[in-house]
Design an enzyme around this catalytic site. Sequence first.
Site, PDB file in Angstrom:
ATOM      1  N   ASN A 115      19.421  63.724  40.841  1.00 45.99           N
ATOM      2  CA  ASN A 115      20.198  64.162  39.777  1.00 45.99           C
ATOM      3  C   ASN A 115      19.509  65.222  40.252  1.00 45.99           C
ATOM      4  O   ASN A 115      18.706  65.031  40.355  1.00 45.99           O
ATOM      5  CB  ASN A 115      20.664  64.465  38.471  1.00 45.99           C
ATOM      6  CG  ASN A 115      21.507  64.976  38.372  1.00 45.99           C
ATOM      7  OD1 ASN A 115      21.660  66.696  38.770  1.00 45.99           O
ATOM      8  ND2 ASN A 115      21.853  65.668  36.766  1.00 45.99           N
ATOM      9  N   PHE A 116      19.540  66.808  39.810  1.00 41.59           N
ATOM     10  CA  PHE A 116      18.902  68.073  41.109  1.00 41.59           C
ATOM     11  C   PHE A 116      17.889  67.942  42.109  1.00 41.59           C
ATOM     12  O   PHE A 116      16.786  68.039  42.081  1.00 41.59           O
ATOM     13  CB  PHE A 116      16.882  68.153  39.424  1.00 41.59           C
ATOM     14  CG  PHE A 116      17.993  68.201  38.331  1.00 41.59           C
ATOM     15  CD1 PHE A 116      18.889  69.147  37.763  1.00 41.59           C
ATOM     16  CD2 PHE A 116      17.942  67.206  36.969  1.00 41.59           C
ATOM     17  CE1 PHE A 116      19.597  69.376  36.529  1.00 41.59           C
ATOM     18  CE2 PHE A 116      18.479  66.752  35.990  1.00 41.59           C
ATOM     19  CZ  PHE A 116      19.587  67.799  35.341  1.00 41.59           C
TER      20      PHE A 116
ATOM     21  N   THR B  37      27.054  62.698  41.373  1.00 41.30           N
ATOM     22  CA  THR B  37      27.940  63.664  41.105  1.00 41.30           C
ATOM     23  C   THR B  37      27.544  64.745  42.809  1.00 41.30           C
ATOM     24  O   THR B  37      26.403  65.347  42.941  1.00 41.30           O
ATOM     25  CB  THR B  37      27.909  64.468  40.534  1.00 41.30           C
ATOM     26  OG1 THR B  37      27.338  64.798  39.913  1.00 41.30           O
ATOM     27  CG2 THR B  37      29.039  63.109  39.506  1.00 41.30           C
TER      28      THR B  37
ATOM     29  N   LEU C 245      25.390  64.868  33.975  1.00 43.83           N
ATOM     30  CA  LEU C 245      24.647  65.848  34.023  1.00 43.83           C
ATOM     31  C   LEU C 245      24.646  67.296  35.023  1.00 43.83           C
ATOM     32  O   LEU C 245      24.196  66.700  36.391  1.00 43.83           O
ATOM     33  CB  LEU C 245      23.880  66.089  33.086  1.00 43.83           C
ATOM     34  CG  LEU C 245      22.960  64.912  32.113  1.00 43.83           C
ATOM     35  CD1 LEU C 245      21.989  64.042  31.686  1.00 43.83           C
ATOM     36  CD2 LEU C 245      23.967  65.159  30.995  1.00 43.83           C
TER      37      LEU C 245
HETATM   38  C1  YNC Z   1      24.208  66.881  48.306  1.00 43.48           C
HETATM   39  N1  YNC Z   1      24.437  67.165  47.361  1.00 43.48           N
HETATM   40  O1  YNC Z   1      25.691  66.246  54.092  1.00 43.48           O
HETATM   41  P1  YNC Z   1      24.181  64.810  57.080  1.00 43.48           P
HETATM   42  S1  YNC Z   1      24.098  67.896  43.908  1.00 43.48           S
HETATM   43  C2  YNC Z   1      24.349  64.377  48.876  1.00 43.48           C
HETATM   44  N2  YNC Z   1      24.203  65.443  48.310  1.00 43.48           N
HETATM   45  O2  YNC Z   1      23.943  65.466  55.855  1.00 43.48           O
HETATM   46  P2  YNC Z   1      19.804  69.615  54.643  1.00 43.48           P
HETATM   47  C3  YNC Z   1      23.493  65.978  50.492  1.00 43.48           C
HETATM   48  N3  YNC Z   1      23.291  64.909  50.668  1.00 43.48           N
HETATM   49  O3  YNC Z   1      25.693  65.220  56.152  1.00 43.48           O
HETATM   50  P3  YNC Z   1      20.199  71.538  52.772  1.00 43.48           P
HETATM   51  C4  YNC Z   1      24.617  67.178  49.827  1.00 43.48           C
HETATM   52  N4  YNC Z   1      24.856  68.102  50.451  1.00 43.48           N
HETATM   53  O4  YNC Z   1      23.950  65.581  58.106  1.00 43.48           O
HETATM   54  C5  YNC Z   1      23.275  68.039  51.102  1.00 43.48           C
HETATM   55  N5  YNC Z   1      23.680  66.888  51.414  1.00 43.48           N
HETATM   56  O5  YNC Z   1      24.202  63.610  56.978  1.00 43.48           O
HETATM   57  C6  YNC Z   1      23.471  66.156  53.087  1.00 43.48           C
HETATM   58  N6  YNC Z   1      21.711  73.430  47.540  1.00 43.48           N
HETATM   59  O6  YNC Z   1      20.516  68.155  54.904  1.00 43.48           O
HETATM   60  C7  YNC Z   1      24.043  66.462  54.265  1.00 43.48           C
HETATM   61  N7  YNC Z   1      21.820  70.765  44.620  1.00 43.48           N
HETATM   62  O7  YNC Z   1      18.294  69.595  54.295  1.00 43.48           O
HETATM   63  C8  YNC Z   1      23.556  66.936  55.720  1.00 43.48           C
HETATM   64  O8  YNC Z   1      20.612  70.844  54.022  1.00 43.48           O
HETATM   65  C9  YNC Z   1      21.964  66.772  55.270  1.00 43.48           C
HETATM   66  O9  YNC Z   1      18.476  72.667  53.014  1.00 43.48           O
HETATM   67  C10 YNC Z   1      21.418  68.631  55.219  1.00 43.48           C
HETATM   68  O10 YNC Z   1      20.204  70.941  52.215  1.00 43.48           O
HETATM   69  C11 YNC Z   1      20.777  70.370  50.638  1.00 43.48           C
HETATM   70  O11 YNC Z   1      21.859  66.115  42.931  1.00 43.48           O
HETATM   71  C12 YNC Z   1      20.747  71.191  49.478  1.00 43.48           C
HETATM   72  O12 YNC Z   1      23.756  71.882  45.035  1.00 43.48           O
HETATM   73  C13 YNC Z   1      21.675  70.287  48.670  1.00 43.48           C
HETATM   74  O13 YNC Z   1      19.615  73.268  46.975  1.00 43.48           O
HETATM   75  C14 YNC Z   1      18.986  70.309  48.979  1.00 43.48           C
HETATM   76  O14 YNC Z   1      21.429  72.935  50.084  1.00 43.48           O
HETATM   77  C15 YNC Z   1      20.901  72.491  48.658  1.00 43.48           C
HETATM   78  O15 YNC Z   1      21.303  72.928  52.580  1.00 43.48           O
HETATM   79  C16 YNC Z   1      20.666  72.767  47.752  1.00 43.48           C
HETATM   80  O16 YNC Z   1      19.473  70.222  56.318  1.00 43.48           O
HETATM   81  C17 YNC Z   1      22.296  74.039  46.118  1.00 43.48           C
HETATM   82  O17 YNC Z   1      22.143  66.693  53.622  1.00 43.48           O
HETATM   83  C18 YNC Z   1      21.456  73.045  45.404  1.00 43.48           C
HETATM   84  C19 YNC Z   1      22.711  72.030  45.278  1.00 43.48           C
HETATM   85  C20 YNC Z   1      22.710  69.840  44.734  1.00 43.48           C
HETATM   86  C21 YNC Z   1      23.403  69.246  43.744  1.00 43.48           C
HETATM   87  C22 YNC Z   1      22.713  66.295  43.434  1.00 43.48           C
HETATM   88  C23 YNC Z   1      22.839  64.573  43.702  1.00 43.48           C
HETATM   89  C24 YNC Z   1      22.439  64.648  45.005  1.00 43.48           C
HETATM   90  C25 YNC Z   1      22.918  62.907  45.271  1.00 43.48           C
HETATM   91  C26 YNC Z   1      21.628  62.663  46.318  1.00 43.48           C
HETATM   92  C27 YNC Z   1      22.144  61.445  47.293  1.00 43.48           C
HETATM   93  C28 YNC Z   1      21.688  59.673  46.323  1.00 43.48           C
HETATM   94  C29 YNC Z   1      22.083  59.074  47.124  1.00 43.48           C
HETATM   95  C30 YNC Z   1      21.100  57.887  45.823  1.00 43.48           C
HETATM   96  C31 YNC Z   1      19.545  57.758  46.386  1.00 43.48           C
HETATM   97  C32 YNC Z   1      18.812  56.383  45.112  1.00 43.48           C
HETATM   98  C33 YNC Z   1      19.643  55.282  46.187  1.00 43.48           C
HETATM   99  C34 YNC Z   1      19.151  54.429  45.749  1.00 43.48           C
HETATM  100  C35 YNC Z   1      18.861  53.183  45.208  1.00 43.48           C
END
Ligand code: YNC
Length: 388
Positions: free
Chosen positions: A136-137, A172, A388
């Site tokens: 998360n976060f 999520t 959350l």
């Molecule tokens: C996202 N929300 O698709 P591709 S939710 C996962 N979760 O990759 P860049 C995400 N992946 O498609 P930016 C994502 N959002 O090319 C984007 N991506 O394969 C993917 N927003 O990276 C995206 N917080 O750095 C693409 O994008 C790649 O600069 C692009 O950064 C994204 O906490 C982000 O919504 C979300 O702060 C950090 O936009 C940014 O845009 C931002 O160029 C506002 O990234 C806040 C926001 C997301 C909230 C959350 C859940 C996250 C889950 C992450 C995955 C976890 C996987 C399991 C890991 C543990 C495994 C074990 C064992």
Amino acid sequence: RHKFWETQPVGQFRDLADGSLPDGAIEPPSPLSEVRADPYPLPAAFEWFTCDLDDDALLADLYALLAHNYVEDDENMFRFNYSPAFLRWALRPPSFFRAWHIGVRAKESKKLVAFISGVPARIRARDDVVRMAEINFLCVHKKLRSKRLAPVLIREVTRRVHQENIWQAAYTAGVVLPTPITTCRYWHRSLNPKKLIDVGFSRLGPRMTMSRTVRLYKLPDAPLTPGFRQMELRDVAAVTRLLRSYLARYVVAPDFDELDVEHWLLPQEDVVDSYLVESPETHEVTDFCSFYTLPSSVLNNATYSTLKAAYSYYNVAVKTPLQQLMNDALIVAKQKNYDVFNALDVMENEGFLKELKFGPGDGQLHYYLYNYRIRNGIKPSELGLVLL
Ligand code: YNC
Ligand code: MG
């Protein structure tokens, strides 16, 4: 199209049609000696930084990063404003790992510019209880977007999770990635309709006046169910029993023990609220409901700066009808000055949303598992997990 996600052990869109793939882990665990020992490289101006949330100053830095850069609605009118106390609660459950509170800061200024976190959880999928990380976060500062920093953060948290011999995760997101196990919708119940309309969160319905709208959403002053009261420490065992037997009916749900229930459900002011029904005759705990507090900043409004929102968490209705129990939850939320009560269409929530005057929101919330396949996915009503 998903340059990063196509490399990860997650359900791939191209596999959706292949019914022969088995449920469970997509990849087997590796020997711990094969887990990469060093952090992934960052662009030269940045460094990894583990955030010690005992430290009020670091907690304030994390709070500020998220308050200014975390999730907004599609029209950029509102932004989640998780409080410092909430962040401490969310990130420090039983047996949490400090190393999973992962910051990135600028080497020179030491300013926190990105973050991702994990916390450990036991999550059951069908009859398989799996140790997972809840991720998360994830947040990258607005000025550093679209530079592929997010995949580095995700790889780094994955590495640190693997170091604890944990190979699965749950998360999520509002965006579609490969591949949701289910897609849920938020529903919203106005408690303070005038303010919600003034800030543009909701609109006056057709043929409605403000005073008719206020009357439509009016609630009694106090809960109606006899024996409805706040949960206390002495209730942990009874609530754990109630919740465990209830969550057993869902395909995917947390496997809570008493320590988890004490952490996640014992009331904390403006963080989490839990109520139960204690039978006035037998003193048995028969029903339970809870919500967490997540305000949103109102962007660009002259009168209001925040919306106080309650989010439905875990509810168990055994003796009291679920609609009545949730109506009491709305009543206490109104008493406590919340502006809106939100709920996903998970578990049995469909059974009260329309009747209690919730309206469907426009955003969707997709649920994901990492390195765990559930063939054909599940319905929101088969999901017993609220993150959350
Ligand atoms: C996202 N929300 O698709 P591709 S939710 C996962 N979760 O990759 P860049 C995400 N992946 O498609 P930016 C994502 N959002 O090319 C984007 N991506 O394969 C993917 N927003 O990276 C995206 N917080 O750095 C693409 O994008 C790649 O600069 C692009 O950064 C994204 O906490 C982000 O919504 C979300 O702060 C950090 O936009 C940014 O845009 C931002 O160029 C506002 O990234 C806040 C926001 C997301 C909230 C959350 C859940 C996250 C889950 C992450 C995955 C976890 C996987 C399991 C890991 C543990 C495994 C074990 C064992
Ligand atoms: Mg980036």
